[in-house]
Design an enzyme around this catalytic site. Structure first.
Site, PDB file in Angstrom:
ATOM      1  N   GLY A   1       0.819  -1.218   0.000  1.00  0.00           N
ATOM      2  CA  GLY A   1       0.000   0.000   0.000  1.00  0.00           C
ATOM      3  C   GLY A   1       0.844   1.256   0.000  1.00  0.00           C
ATOM      4  O   GLY A   1       0.421   2.315   0.478  1.00  0.00           O
ATOM      5  N   ILE A   2       2.054   1.181  -0.572  1.00  0.00           N
ATOM      6  CA  ILE A   2       2.962   2.353  -0.546  1.00  0.00           C
ATOM      7  C   ILE A   2       2.426   3.508  -1.383  1.00  0.00           C
ATOM      8  O   ILE A   2       2.774   4.671  -1.149  1.00  0.00           O
ATOM      9  CB  ILE A   2       4.395   1.957  -0.994  1.00  0.00           C
TER      10      ILE A   2
ATOM     11  N   ASP B   1      -1.151   6.687   3.612  1.00  0.00           N
ATOM     12  CA  ASP B   1      -0.258   6.331   4.723  1.00  0.00           C
ATOM     13  C   ASP B   1       1.060   5.763   4.212  1.00  0.00           C
ATOM     14  O   ASP B   1       2.128   6.027   4.795  1.00  0.00           O
ATOM     15  CB  ASP B   1      -0.921   5.281   5.627  1.00  0.00           C
TER      16      ASP B   1
ATOM     17  N   ASP C   1       0.570  -8.592  -5.114  1.00  0.00           N
ATOM     18  CA  ASP C   1      -0.845  -8.310  -4.842  1.00  0.00           C
ATOM     19  C   ASP C   1      -1.299  -9.117  -3.632  1.00  0.00           C
ATOM     20  O   ASP C   1      -0.931 -10.290  -3.503  1.00  0.00           O
ATOM     21  CB  ASP C   1      -1.681  -8.689  -6.077  1.00  0.00           C
ATOM     22  N   LEU C   2      -2.101  -8.498  -2.777  1.00  0.00           N
ATOM     23  CA  LEU C   2      -2.589  -9.208  -1.591  1.00  0.00           C
ATOM     24  C   LEU C   2      -3.514 -10.369  -1.958  1.00  0.00           C
ATOM     25  O   LEU C   2      -3.830 -11.193  -1.115  1.00  0.00           O
ATOM     26  CB  LEU C   2      -3.327  -8.251  -0.654  1.00  0.00           C
TER      27      LEU C   2
ATOM     28  N   LEU D   1      -0.292  -2.098   4.843  1.00  0.00           N
ATOM     29  CA  LEU D   1      -1.224  -0.966   4.733  1.00  0.00           C
ATOM     30  C   LEU D   1      -2.213  -1.161   3.588  1.00  0.00           C
ATOM     31  O   LEU D   1      -3.188  -0.411   3.480  1.00  0.00           O
ATOM     32  CB  LEU D   1      -0.446   0.342   4.518  1.00  0.00           C
TER      33      LEU D   1
ATOM     34  N   SER E   1      -8.354  -0.645  12.330  1.00  0.00           N
ATOM     35  CA  SER E   1      -9.112   0.602  12.191  1.00  0.00           C
ATOM     36  C   SER E   1     -10.136   0.810  13.301  1.00  0.00           C
ATOM     37  O   SER E   1     -10.750  -0.144  13.791  1.00  0.00           O
ATOM     38  CB  SER E   1      -9.848   0.552  10.845  1.00  0.00           C
TER      39      SER E   1
ATOM     40  N   GLU F   1     -12.926   1.811  12.711  1.00  0.00           N
ATOM     41  CA  GLU F   1     -14.209   1.337  12.156  1.00  0.00           C
ATOM     42  C   GLU F   1     -14.642   0.037  12.827  1.00  0.00           C
ATOM     43  O   GLU F   1     -15.818  -0.309  12.808  1.00  0.00           O
ATOM     44  CB  GLU F   1     -14.071   1.091  10.647  1.00  0.00           C
TER      45      GLU F   1
ATOM     46  N   TYR G   1     -16.540  -3.338   5.341  1.00  0.00           N
ATOM     47  CA  TYR G   1     -15.142  -2.943   5.582  1.00  0.00           C
ATOM     48  C   TYR G   1     -14.778  -3.166   7.054  1.00  0.00           C
ATOM     49  O   TYR G   1     -13.737  -3.754   7.370  1.00  0.00           O
ATOM     50  CB  TYR G   1     -14.942  -1.471   5.205  1.00  0.00           C
TER      51      TYR G   1
ATOM     52  N   HIS H   1      -7.273   9.423  10.088  1.00  0.00           N
ATOM     53  CA  HIS H   1      -6.172  10.379   9.929  1.00  0.00           C
ATOM     54  C   HIS H   1      -6.132  10.835   8.483  1.00  0.00           C
ATOM     55  O   HIS H   1      -6.300  10.054   7.557  1.00  0.00           O
ATOM     56  CB  HIS H   1      -4.853   9.789  10.406  1.00  0.00           C
TER      57      HIS H   1
END
Ligand code: NAP
Ligand code: GDD
Length: 326
Positions: A11-12, A16, A59-60, A81, A126, A128, A150, A180
């Site tokens: 997730g670079i 974040d 890829d995840l 991330l 999170s 959430e 999510y 954030h």
């Protein structure tokens, strides 16, 4: 001479990821960033550091790609991330969200277990997960009650991280981060939607800003402050889970008020409520208690809510003026 540490960030290319990469480079790390294949490149947030990081394809969804990356680069720390991170989309794409945001965590944890279980792991959990909150403020021991696909996926990601720590004695930490934001936030999230909308209205490019629920309250901090906490968690003697938050909450309405105020306008003249942006199930109130992070990690937020709003509006004004050659 001390050995240079190597970190892998999934997730670079996200908000974040870009701040964390900057932070780790400043700390002297070698940074490997995992990017997923797409037909157009999406390096907007990392173009200023692109020559300082190593970008690798993975890829995840694909555990084999994760194993290959870990085998080739042998990072000391992995920061996970990557996610489908937009709550609204999780209702229209619940299975996709579960695949990436939930099962993706198992894939990377398992790849670490196979390649080298001594690699330290950070999971981007999170607030959430607290959803329809059962305690105010929310802390590490507050029970979860997610309100979106999510949120449900993040609860899975949190518990599988705890489970791998307990099952395989891995140094795996879950950072329960409250909202954030920054000038690098995606345009669909409410704070950036507002700062961008305010700038467009101020420059005469729009006449109104259409939003959903104005009464929702969030504990909003600055992303640049929060990535430091991720690193702090992985550099303790023992792995644990931490809430990261400012301890203050504000409504979407208040964000609008301050953002419009910053350019000398009254939000009531421009904000229109639109059903399309209401959610099937809402998270009404989030406010975190980051006492554990403060006392154990020595972490505290440095940017105030007012500073955050001002910096986001200023940035969008600047970007739009550049684009319009004003
Ligand atoms: P973001 O800007 O949406 O970034 C998400 C990143 O994940 C992007 O780099 C995206 O790549 C990547 N990604 C998505 N699917 C992937 C896949 N299948 N394989 C590999 N990479 C994939 O999110 P963020 O705001 O930086 O948040 C970072 C993490 O923290 C997320 O897990 C989010 O859920 C979590 N979190 C965020 C907040 C917050 O307030 N920002 C709070 C708590 C937790 P592309 O650029 O190719 O799309
Ligand atoms: N996006 C959006 N668009 N949200 C709106 C709008 C609108 O037009 N109008 C009102 N809102 C309200 C939402 O209903 C929600 O209550 C609040 O604004 C914040 O929405 P988002 O900015 O989309 O963020 P989020 O709180 O749902 O999720 C973010 O924070 C989580 C941490 O609590 C994301 O970054 C998640 O990935 C993260 O985990």
């Amino acid at each position: 001479m001390a050995k240079i540490k190597r970190a892998l960030i999934t997730g670079i290319t996200g908000q974040d990821g870009s701040y964390l990469a900057e932070f780790l480079l400043d700390m002297g790390y070698e940074v490997i960033g995992m990017i997923r294949r797409s037909s157009t490149v999406n390096f907007e947030r990392i173009k200023h550091i692109q020559d300082k990081v190593t970008l690798v394809s993975g890829d995840l969804f694909d555990e084999v790609s994760l194993i290959h990356i870990l085998r080739e680069y042998r990072p000391n720390e992995v920061y996970n991330l990557a996610a489908q991170s937009f709550v609204q989309t999780s209702w229209s794409q619940p299975v996709f969200t579960g695949e990436v945001t939930a099962l993706g965590v198992t894939r990377i944890l398992d790849a670490i277990r196979i390649v080298d279980p001594d690699i330290r792991f950070y999971q981007a959990s999170s607030s959430e997960m607290f959803g329809k909150v059962v305690e105010v403020p929310q802390k590490e021991t507050t029970p979860f009650y997610p309100r979106s696909p999510y949120g449900v996926a993040k609860v899975y990601g949190h518990w599988i991280t705890v489970n791998y720590r307990e099952s395989y004695d891995m140094f795996a930490c879950s950072g329960i981060l409250f909202n954030h934001e920054s000038e690098r936030r995606g345009l669909e999230f409410v704070t950036r939607k507002i700062s961008h909308g305010v700038a467009r209205i101020k420059l005469g490019l729009d006449k109104e800003l259409r939003l959903g629920n104005l009464e929702a309250q969030r504990d909003w901090g600055f992303a640049g402050d929060y990535v430091k906490a991720m690193w702090m968690m992985l550099n303790q003697d023992q792995p644990s889970d931490y809430v990261i938050a400012t301890g203050k909450t504000h409504s979407v309405r208040r964000f609008c008020e301050l953002a419009f105020d910053h350019v000398g306008l009254d939000y009531r003249d421009y904000v229109v409520q639109d059903e399309r942006f209401m959610r099937p199930a809402e998270v009404d109130l989030l406010i975190g208690d980051a006492t554990k992070a403060r006392t154990t990690l020595g972490w505290h937020p440095e940017t105030s809510f007012e500073e955050l709003v001002a910096r986001m509006v200023e940035s969008d004004l600047r970007l739009l003026k550049q684009a319009q050659h004003l």
